[in-house]
Design a protein around this motif. Structure first.
Motif, PDB file in Angstrom:
ATOM      1  N   PRO A   1     -12.893  20.802 -20.135  1.00 21.41           N
ATOM      2  CA  PRO A   1     -11.939  20.551 -19.039  1.00 21.41           C
ATOM      3  C   PRO A   1     -11.721  19.236 -18.669  1.00 21.41           C
ATOM      4  O   PRO A   1     -12.333  18.103 -19.084  1.00 21.41           O
ATOM      5  N   PRO A   2     -10.462  18.806 -18.081  1.00 22.62           N
ATOM      6  CA  PRO A   2     -10.285  17.444 -17.378  1.00 22.62           C
ATOM      7  C   PRO A   2     -11.202  16.579 -17.004  1.00 22.62           C
ATOM      8  O   PRO A   2     -12.062  17.624 -16.222  1.00 22.62           O
ATOM      9  N   HIS A   3     -11.425  15.618 -17.282  1.00 15.48           N
ATOM     10  CA  HIS A   3     -12.386  14.730 -16.447  1.00 15.48           C
ATOM     11  C   HIS A   3     -11.867  14.532 -14.985  1.00 15.48           C
ATOM     12  O   HIS A   3     -11.088  14.679 -14.614  1.00 15.48           O
TER      13      HIS A   3
ATOM     14  N   ARG B   1     -13.273  27.398 -12.225  1.00 15.45           N
ATOM     15  CA  ARG B   1     -12.200  27.724 -13.566  1.00 15.45           C
ATOM     16  C   ARG B   1     -12.594  28.936 -14.032  1.00 15.45           C
ATOM     17  O   ARG B   1     -11.601  29.686 -14.505  1.00 15.45           O
ATOM     18  N   LEU B   2     -13.974  29.109 -14.399  1.00 16.80           N
ATOM     19  CA  LEU B   2     -14.190  30.412 -15.065  1.00 16.80           C
ATOM     20  C   LEU B   2     -13.723  31.626 -14.180  1.00 16.80           C
ATOM     21  O   LEU B   2     -13.506  32.603 -14.462  1.00 16.80           O
ATOM     22  N   PHE B   3     -14.057  31.509 -12.777  1.00 13.88           N
ATOM     23  CA  PHE B   3     -13.751  32.767 -11.845  1.00 13.88           C
ATOM     24  C   PHE B   3     -12.428  32.743 -11.912  1.00 13.88           C
ATOM     25  O   PHE B   3     -11.757  34.006 -11.803  1.00 13.88           O
ATOM     26  N   ALA B   4     -11.355  31.786 -12.046  1.00 18.91           N
ATOM     27  CA  ALA B   4      -9.842  31.993 -12.263  1.00 18.91           C
ATOM     28  C   ALA B   4      -9.601  32.613 -13.375  1.00 18.91           C
ATOM     29  O   ALA B   4      -8.593  33.547 -13.475  1.00 18.91           O
ATOM     30  N   GLU B   5     -10.452  32.520 -14.457  1.00 15.77           N
ATOM     31  CA  GLU B   5      -9.946  33.278 -15.560  1.00 15.77           C
ATOM     32  C   GLU B   5     -10.214  34.916 -15.377  1.00 15.77           C
ATOM     33  O   GLU B   5      -9.645  35.494 -16.061  1.00 15.77           O
ATOM     34  N   VAL B   6     -11.232  35.258 -14.826  1.00 12.88           N
ATOM     35  CA  VAL B   6     -11.821  36.674 -15.018  1.00 12.88           C
ATOM     36  C   VAL B   6     -10.827  37.400 -13.913  1.00 12.88           C
ATOM     37  O   VAL B   6     -10.902  38.519 -13.959  1.00 12.88           O
ATOM     38  N   GLY B   7     -10.405  36.811 -12.798  1.00 14.82           N
ATOM     39  CA  GLY B   7      -9.581  37.399 -11.741  1.00 14.82           C
ATOM     40  C   GLY B   7     -10.438  37.544 -10.394  1.00 14.82           C
ATOM     41  O   GLY B   7     -11.488  37.842 -10.552  1.00 14.82           O
ATOM     42  N   SER B   8      -9.709  37.378  -9.582  1.00 13.68           N
ATOM     43  CA  SER B   8     -10.152  37.557  -8.125  1.00 13.68           C
ATOM     44  C   SER B   8     -10.762  38.738  -7.776  1.00 13.68           C
ATOM     45  O   SER B   8     -11.183  39.006  -6.611  1.00 13.68           O
ATOM     46  N   ASP B   9     -10.272  39.947  -8.245  1.00 16.24           N
ATOM     47  CA  ASP B   9     -10.865  41.355  -8.026  1.00 16.24           C
ATOM     48  C   ASP B   9     -12.062  41.425  -8.585  1.00 16.24           C
ATOM     49  O   ASP B   9     -12.773  42.408  -8.161  1.00 16.24           O
ATOM     50  N   GLU B  10     -12.713  40.739  -9.344  1.00 15.39           N
ATOM     51  CA  GLU B  10     -14.306  41.029  -9.610  1.00 15.39           C
ATOM     52  C   GLU B  10     -15.093  40.781  -8.316  1.00 15.39           C
ATOM     53  O   GLU B  10     -15.120  39.994  -7.668  1.00 15.39           O
TER      54      GLU B  10
ATOM     55  N   ASP C   1     -18.477  19.006 -21.878  1.00 22.40           N
ATOM     56  CA  ASP C   1     -18.568  20.218 -20.815  1.00 22.40           C
ATOM     57  C   ASP C   1     -18.099  21.536 -21.075  1.00 22.40           C
ATOM     58  O   ASP C   1     -17.027  21.632 -21.687  1.00 22.40           O
ATOM     59  N   SER C   2     -18.926  22.546 -20.752  1.00 26.48           N
ATOM     60  CA  SER C   2     -18.219  23.926 -21.015  1.00 26.48           C
ATOM     61  C   SER C   2     -18.966  24.983 -20.399  1.00 26.48           C
ATOM     62  O   SER C   2     -20.043  24.667 -19.693  1.00 26.48           O
ATOM     63  N   GLY C   3     -18.519  26.212 -20.151  1.00 17.69           N
ATOM     64  CA  GLY C   3     -18.981  27.175 -19.325  1.00 17.69           C
ATOM     65  C   GLY C   3     -18.517  28.555 -19.772  1.00 17.69           C
ATOM     66  O   GLY C   3     -17.493  28.521 -20.598  1.00 17.69           O
ATOM     67  N   VAL C   4     -19.256  29.688 -19.604  1.00 20.15           N
ATOM     68  CA  VAL C   4     -18.971  30.924 -19.850  1.00 20.15           C
ATOM     69  C   VAL C   4     -19.426  31.859 -18.686  1.00 20.15           C
ATOM     70  O   VAL C   4     -20.429  31.470 -17.972  1.00 20.15           O
TER      71      VAL C   4
END
Length: 273
Positions: A13-15, A58-67, A155-158
């Motif tokens: 992701p961006p610095h 960033r990860l939460f934004a990918e899976v969606g706010s309804d999780e 940098d990375s995350g899952v």
């Protein structure tokens, strides 16, 4: 067994700008100087400064706010550049604030495998129906580290959403004391290679030998504890469709312990998200 229902990945992701906070530098000094290490603030100024919270958001934004979840586990091998943030609690808040939440660290790349063991145990005990596992890696450190200083890590995350029903189920999680023992176990799991996919992290690629005839997917360089999990998040739906077993395997280059998770398809294919 925990069944993978959704996943997200973020890499490079961006610095972020350096957060000039004397209390953070003081914390790092108190942490390492009693053991003879020295904090180099210039390393912090020059680093990417992508915190664990940045990755989680960033990860939460990918899976969606309804999780939503009733169990949240954050795992990482390298410490956070902003050590005063309770990232598991922050992710819990994003997911509705009703979960049990905690973090697993100080285990190297074993941390997410340990997290899966805990999630499986709590599910069997009826104490967690829907779990969220975050695997985080940030590379801005105030002291030398052999993997970061090699220049290979980024940098990375899952984020993995695990529950019941249809998906890719976690049937086993194992650890082995040496690359040789890890290689032997891979051979056992692929004794009948039909439908088996081995997903090998950077450490396993160099320290273990894949059995002949079995399909292999190599995780790219640039990650430590997130390696095979990045590949799982990106490819799990196609792997579930095309394989009867998916074995995630990596060997910690610092202590040479091998870790693996065996996943198998459960139920009907899920629609693409």
């Amino acid at each position: 067994m925990p069944v993978l229902r959704a996943a997200a990945a973020v890499a490079q992701p961006p610095h972020q700008p350096y957060h000039d906070d004397p209390s953070i530098v003081g914390f790092f000094k108190d942490l390492v100087e009693p053991f003879g290490a020295t904090v180099d603030e210039q390393r912090l100024r020059d680093g990417a400064n992508v915190s664990h919270r940045d990755l989680v958001d960033r990860l939460f934004a990918e899976v969606g706010s309804d999780e939503r979840a009733d169990l949240v586990v954050v795992s990482h091998a390298l410490p956070d550049v902003h050590p005063f943030t309770a990232v598991a609690s922050h992710l819990n808040m994003l997911l509705g604030g009703a979960a049990k939440s905690f973090c697993i660290s100080e285990q190297g790349l074993a941390a997410p495998f340990t997290a899966l063991r805990i999630i499986s145990a709590l599910q069997r005990a009826g104490r967690a129906e829907r779990s969220v596992l975050a695997v985080l890696e940030q590379t801005t450190l105030p002291t030398p580290h052999p993997l970061v200083d090699s220049g290979e890590l980024t940098d990375s995350g899952v984020l993995l959403v695990l529950g019941g029903g249809d998906g890719l189920g976690v049937s086993a999680v194992e650890s082995h004391a040496s690359p040789e023992a890890t290689t032997a176990r891979l051979a056992e799991l692929a004794a009948d290679p039909t439908g088996v996919l081995l997903v090998l992290g950077p450490g396993a690629r160099d320290m273990t030998a894949a059995p002949a005839g079995v399909k292999v997917h190599h995780a790219g360089d640039g990650s430590y504890c997130t390696s095979v999990w990045l590949e799982l998040a990106r490819h799990w739906q196609e792997w579930r469709r095309d394989h009867t077993a998916v074995v995630l395997c990596d060997v910690d280059p610092l202590v040479r312990e091998g870790h693996m998770a065996v996943l198998r398809p459960v139920g009907a294919p899920l629609p693409a998200r």
